[in-house]
Design a protein around this motif. Structure first.
Motif, PDB file in Angstrom:
ATOM      1  N   THR A  57       0.810  -1.219   0.000  1.00 30.11           N
ATOM      2  CA  THR A  57       0.000   0.000   0.000  1.00 30.11           C
ATOM      3  C   THR A  57       0.843   1.268   0.000  1.00 30.11           C
ATOM      4  O   THR A  57       0.498   2.262  -0.646  1.00 30.11           O
ATOM      5  CB  THR A  57      -0.928   0.009   1.235  1.00 30.11           C
ATOM      6  N   ASN A  58       1.967   1.229   0.695  1.00 32.32           N
ATOM      7  CA  ASN A  58       2.767   2.451   0.828  1.00 32.32           C
ATOM      8  C   ASN A  58       3.424   2.901  -0.476  1.00 32.32           C
ATOM      9  O   ASN A  58       3.975   3.991  -0.548  1.00 32.32           O
ATOM     10  CB  ASN A  58       3.832   2.284   1.922  1.00 32.32           C
ATOM     11  N   LEU A  59       3.358   2.064  -1.537  1.00 29.37           N
ATOM     12  CA  LEU A  59       3.903   2.473  -2.833  1.00 29.37           C
ATOM     13  C   LEU A  59       3.224   3.740  -3.342  1.00 29.37           C
ATOM     14  O   LEU A  59       3.837   4.569  -4.012  1.00 29.37           O
ATOM     15  CB  LEU A  59       3.709   1.356  -3.870  1.00 29.37           C
ATOM     16  N   PHE A  60       1.925   3.867  -3.043  1.00 30.63           N
ATOM     17  CA  PHE A  60       1.144   4.985  -3.575  1.00 30.63           C
ATOM     18  C   PHE A  60       0.691   5.973  -2.503  1.00 30.63           C
ATOM     19  O   PHE A  60      -0.169   6.806  -2.753  1.00 30.63           O
ATOM     20  CB  PHE A  60      -0.074   4.452  -4.336  1.00 30.63           C
ATOM     21  N   LYS A  61       1.281   5.849  -1.338  1.00 31.46           N
ATOM     22  CA  LYS A  61       0.872   6.689  -0.205  1.00 31.46           C
ATOM     23  C   LYS A  61       1.016   8.177  -0.509  1.00 31.46           C
ATOM     24  O   LYS A  61       0.174   8.988  -0.123  1.00 31.46           O
ATOM     25  CB  LYS A  61       1.697   6.325   1.030  1.00 31.46           C
ATOM     26  N   LYS A  62       2.069   8.542  -1.219  1.00 26.89           N
ATOM     27  CA  LYS A  62       2.336   9.953  -1.493  1.00 26.89           C
ATOM     28  C   LYS A  62       1.799  10.399  -2.856  1.00 26.89           C
ATOM     29  O   LYS A  62       2.012  11.538  -3.251  1.00 26.89           O
ATOM     30  CB  LYS A  62       3.839  10.213  -1.431  1.00 26.89           C
ATOM     31  N   ASN A  63       1.103   9.502  -3.555  1.00 27.02           N
ATOM     32  CA  ASN A  63       0.694   9.802  -4.922  1.00 27.02           C
ATOM     33  C   ASN A  63      -0.815   9.816  -5.155  1.00 27.02           C
ATOM     34  O   ASN A  63      -1.265   9.730  -6.292  1.00 27.02           O
ATOM     35  CB  ASN A  63       1.330   8.777  -5.876  1.00 27.02           C
ATOM     36  N   ILE A  64      -1.580   9.908  -4.082  1.00 31.90           N
ATOM     37  CA  ILE A  64      -3.034   9.893  -4.225  1.00 31.90           C
ATOM     38  C   ILE A  64      -3.534  11.024  -5.125  1.00 31.90           C
ATOM     39  O   ILE A  64      -4.402  10.825  -5.986  1.00 31.90           O
ATOM     40  CB  ILE A  64      -3.723   9.983  -2.842  1.00 31.90           C
ATOM     41  N   LYS A  65      -2.990  12.222  -4.963  1.00 32.18           N
ATOM     42  CA  LYS A  65      -3.439  13.357  -5.765  1.00 32.18           C
ATOM     43  C   LYS A  65      -3.115  13.168  -7.245  1.00 32.18           C
ATOM     44  O   LYS A  65      -3.853  13.639  -8.114  1.00 32.18           O
ATOM     45  CB  LYS A  65      -2.799  14.651  -5.234  1.00 32.18           C
ATOM     46  N   ILE A  66      -2.020  12.476  -7.530  1.00 29.89           N
ATOM     47  CA  ILE A  66      -1.645  12.209  -8.918  1.00 29.89           C
ATOM     48  C   ILE A  66      -2.595  11.197  -9.537  1.00 29.89           C
ATOM     49  O   ILE A  66      -3.007  11.314 -10.691  1.00 29.89           O
ATOM     50  CB  ILE A  66      -0.191  11.687  -8.998  1.00 29.89           C
ATOM     51  N   LEU A  67      -2.972  10.202  -8.753  1.00 32.61           N
ATOM     52  CA  LEU A  67      -3.808   9.112  -9.255  1.00 32.61           C
ATOM     53  C   LEU A  67      -5.296   9.438  -9.256  1.00 32.61           C
ATOM     54  O   LEU A  67      -6.038   8.975 -10.116  1.00 32.61           O
ATOM     55  CB  LEU A  67      -3.578   7.857  -8.407  1.00 32.61           C
ATOM     56  N   ASP A  68      -5.728  10.233  -8.286  1.00 26.11           N
ATOM     57  CA  ASP A  68      -7.152  10.532  -8.133  1.00 26.11           C
ATOM     58  C   ASP A  68      -7.571  11.647  -9.083  1.00 26.11           C
ATOM     59  O   ASP A  68      -7.887  12.763  -8.676  1.00 26.11           O
ATOM     60  CB  ASP A  68      -7.444  10.922  -6.677  1.00 26.11           C
ATOM     61  N   ARG A  69      -7.583  11.314 -10.372  1.00 25.39           N
ATOM     62  CA  ARG A  69      -7.986  12.259 -11.410  1.00 25.39           C
ATOM     63  C   ARG A  69      -8.994  11.592 -12.345  1.00 25.39           C
ATOM     64  O   ARG A  69      -8.943  10.385 -12.569  1.00 25.39           O
ATOM     65  CB  ARG A  69      -6.766  12.730 -12.203  1.00 25.39           C
ATOM     66  N   LYS A  70      -9.887  12.370 -12.889  1.00 23.50           N
ATOM     67  CA  LYS A  70     -10.991  11.838 -13.681  1.00 23.50           C
ATOM     68  C   LYS A  70     -10.518  10.962 -14.835  1.00 23.50           C
ATOM     69  O   LYS A  70     -11.150   9.961 -15.168  1.00 23.50           O
ATOM     70  CB  LYS A  70     -11.856  12.980 -14.209  1.00 23.50           C
ATOM     71  N   LYS A  71      -9.395  11.311 -15.450  1.00 20.96           N
ATOM     72  CA  LYS A  71      -8.927  10.536 -16.601  1.00 20.96           C
ATOM     73  C   LYS A  71      -8.487   9.128 -16.217  1.00 20.96           C
ATOM     74  O   LYS A  71      -8.304   8.273 -17.079  1.00 20.96           O
ATOM     75  CB  LYS A  71      -7.787  11.262 -17.315  1.00 20.96           C
ATOM     76  N   PHE A  72      -8.321   8.881 -14.916  1.00 22.57           N
ATOM     77  CA  PHE A  72      -7.937   7.549 -14.452  1.00 22.57           C
ATOM     78  C   PHE A  72      -9.112   6.763 -13.873  1.00 22.57           C
ATOM     79  O   PHE A  72      -8.927   5.657 -13.368  1.00 22.57           O
ATOM     80  CB  PHE A  72      -6.836   7.652 -13.393  1.00 22.57           C
ATOM     81  N   TYR A  73     -10.305   7.320 -13.927  1.00 18.91           N
ATOM     82  CA  TYR A  73     -11.443   6.679 -13.274  1.00 18.91           C
ATOM     83  C   TYR A  73     -11.972   5.449 -14.016  1.00 18.91           C
ATOM     84  O   TYR A  73     -12.718   4.665 -13.438  1.00 18.91           O
ATOM     85  CB  TYR A  73     -12.581   7.679 -13.068  1.00 18.91           C
ATOM     86  N   THR A  74     -11.614   5.269 -15.266  1.00 18.75           N
ATOM     87  CA  THR A  74     -12.019   4.038 -15.957  1.00 18.75           C
ATOM     88  C   THR A  74     -10.873   3.025 -15.814  1.00 18.75           C
ATOM     89  O   THR A  74     -10.547   2.619 -14.719  1.00 18.75           O
ATOM     90  CB  THR A  74     -12.353   4.318 -17.432  1.00 18.75           C
ATOM     91  N   TYR A  75     -10.260   2.629 -16.918  1.00 19.15           N
ATOM     92  CA  TYR A  75      -9.158   1.664 -16.835  1.00 19.15           C
ATOM     93  C   TYR A  75      -7.796   2.355 -16.729  1.00 19.15           C
ATOM     94  O   TYR A  75      -6.771   1.684 -16.589  1.00 19.15           O
ATOM     95  CB  TYR A  75      -9.167   0.738 -18.055  1.00 19.15           C
ATOM     96  N   GLY A  76      -7.784   3.665 -16.790  1.00 21.55           N
ATOM     97  CA  GLY A  76      -6.532   4.402 -16.780  1.00 21.55           C
ATOM     98  C   GLY A  76      -5.695   4.206 -15.533  1.00 21.55           C
ATOM     99  O   GLY A  76      -4.473   4.029 -15.600  1.00 21.55           O
ATOM    100  N   TYR A  77      -6.340   4.214 -14.366  1.00 24.38           N
ATOM    101  CA  TYR A  77      -5.616   4.101 -13.092  1.00 24.38           C
ATOM    102  C   TYR A  77      -4.764   2.841 -13.023  1.00 24.38           C
ATOM    103  O   TYR A  77      -3.588   2.876 -12.643  1.00 24.38           O
ATOM    104  CB  TYR A  77      -6.599   4.117 -11.930  1.00 24.38           C
ATOM    105  N   GLU A  78      -5.359   1.703 -13.393  1.00 24.25           N
ATOM    106  CA  GLU A  78      -4.650   0.429 -13.277  1.00 24.25           C
ATOM    107  C   GLU A  78      -3.354   0.413 -14.082  1.00 24.25           C
ATOM    108  O   GLU A  78      -2.301   0.011 -13.577  1.00 24.25           O
ATOM    109  CB  GLU A  78      -5.544  -0.713 -13.760  1.00 24.25           C
ATOM    110  N   TYR A  79      -3.417   0.862 -15.316  1.00 27.79           N
ATOM    111  CA  TYR A  79      -2.273   0.695 -16.208  1.00 27.79           C
ATOM    112  C   TYR A  79      -1.285   1.861 -16.131  1.00 27.79           C
ATOM    113  O   TYR A  79      -0.104   1.678 -16.413  1.00 27.79           O
ATOM    114  CB  TYR A  79      -2.786   0.421 -17.623  1.00 27.79           C
ATOM    115  N   TYR A  80      -1.752   3.011 -15.726  1.00 26.89           N
ATOM    116  CA  TYR A  80      -0.813   4.103 -15.448  1.00 26.89           C
ATOM    117  C   TYR A  80       0.011   3.758 -14.209  1.00 26.89           C
ATOM    118  O   TYR A  80       1.240   3.897 -14.205  1.00 26.89           O
ATOM    119  CB  TYR A  80      -1.571   5.414 -15.221  1.00 26.89           C
ATOM    120  N   SER A  81      -0.643   3.289 -13.168  1.00 23.54           N
ATOM    121  CA  SER A  81       0.053   2.978 -11.921  1.00 23.54           C
ATOM    122  C   SER A  81       1.035   1.822 -12.090  1.00 23.54           C
ATOM    123  O   SER A  81       2.169   1.878 -11.601  1.00 23.54           O
ATOM    124  CB  SER A  81      -0.947   2.671 -10.794  1.00 23.54           C
TER     125      SER A  81
END
Length: 241
Positions: A165-189
């Protein structure tokens, strides 16, 4: 200190397969230490929500479908808030086997791997029930991604994964964007993880079971594939760490 594990399961209109998945989840929960399962009902219009309520499961209910990425980001936020050490992603359509979760946990706990992703194409993996055209497309994409990232990736679309979990602890604001709300989040991360020299990444063999009848995926043939490819490309060219 015990290692707390959270398995996040997005659900959208899965009334035909959900009960069977829940049965498998309950069996796995008895065998895997310190794991909790969190279902995210993503605005289902069928009987998915009543099924979750009937089984007295821990779930979050969204009034409308916000996208699978949104559901997984919601799970990440929950895990961080509740101090879970490891997150597992499991599909709500029954394609993945909860009984295989220990394979992922073994590598994270004992082998010190940070991010473990499933692959149906590795030795001991299984994709016999997968549609032929889908197999071909995934293998082509995996080949291209491997060349771009200069790292062998055998299954570029498998959503069965586990990570610290701590891999993304500091990156929530980067990940929590509308363009990642479909399949984008999984493959960007996962792209950001793979290109990092500091994060230990590994693929493990898994079984992907597709139903013999009915729809086997919520993905639209062209639009969602574009989103997935774009997310992979965005990650490799992104200068963020």
């Amino acid at each position: 200190m015990k290692t707390k594990i959270l398995c996040v399961i997005p659900v959208y209109n899965e009334e035909l397969r959900l009960s069977n998945l829940i049965s498998k989840v309950k069996k796995s929960q008895k065998k895997i230490r310190n794991i909790n399962f969190l279902f995210v009902n993503n605005g289902s219009s069928d009987k998915s929500l009543p099924i979750l309520k009937k089984n007295k499961l821990h779930f979050i209910n969204l009034k409308k479908n916000m996208g699978v990425g949104y559901a997984l980001i919601l799970g990440l936020k929950f895990a961080l808030k509740k101090n879970y050490s490891i997150i597992v992603h499991l599909a709500g359509n029954g394609k993945m086997l909860p009984s295989q979760i220990p394979i992922f946990l073994k590598y994270i706990k004992n082998k010190k791997i940070d991010f473990v992703s499933g692959s149906r194409f590795l030795k001991k993996g299984d994709y016999k029930s997968n549609p032929f055209i889908r197999i071909v497309l995934i293998k082509i994409l995996s080949f291209i991604i491997s060349k771009i990232y200069r790292r062998k990736i055998t299954d570029a679309t498998c959503g069965f994964r586990a990570f610290k979990t701590n891999l993304f602890k500091k990156n929530i604001k980067i990940l929590d964007r509308k363009k990642f709300y479909t399949y984008g989040y999984e493959y960007y991360s996962i792209g950001m993880v793979i290109k990092s020299e500091k994060i230990k990444f590994l693929e493990v063999p898994v079984t992907m079971q597709y139903p013999k009848k009915g729809s086997y995926s919520k993905m639209t043939p062209i639009f969602d594939w574009i989103i997935i490819i774009n997310a992979w490309l965005l990650a490799i060219f992104d200068k963020k760490n």
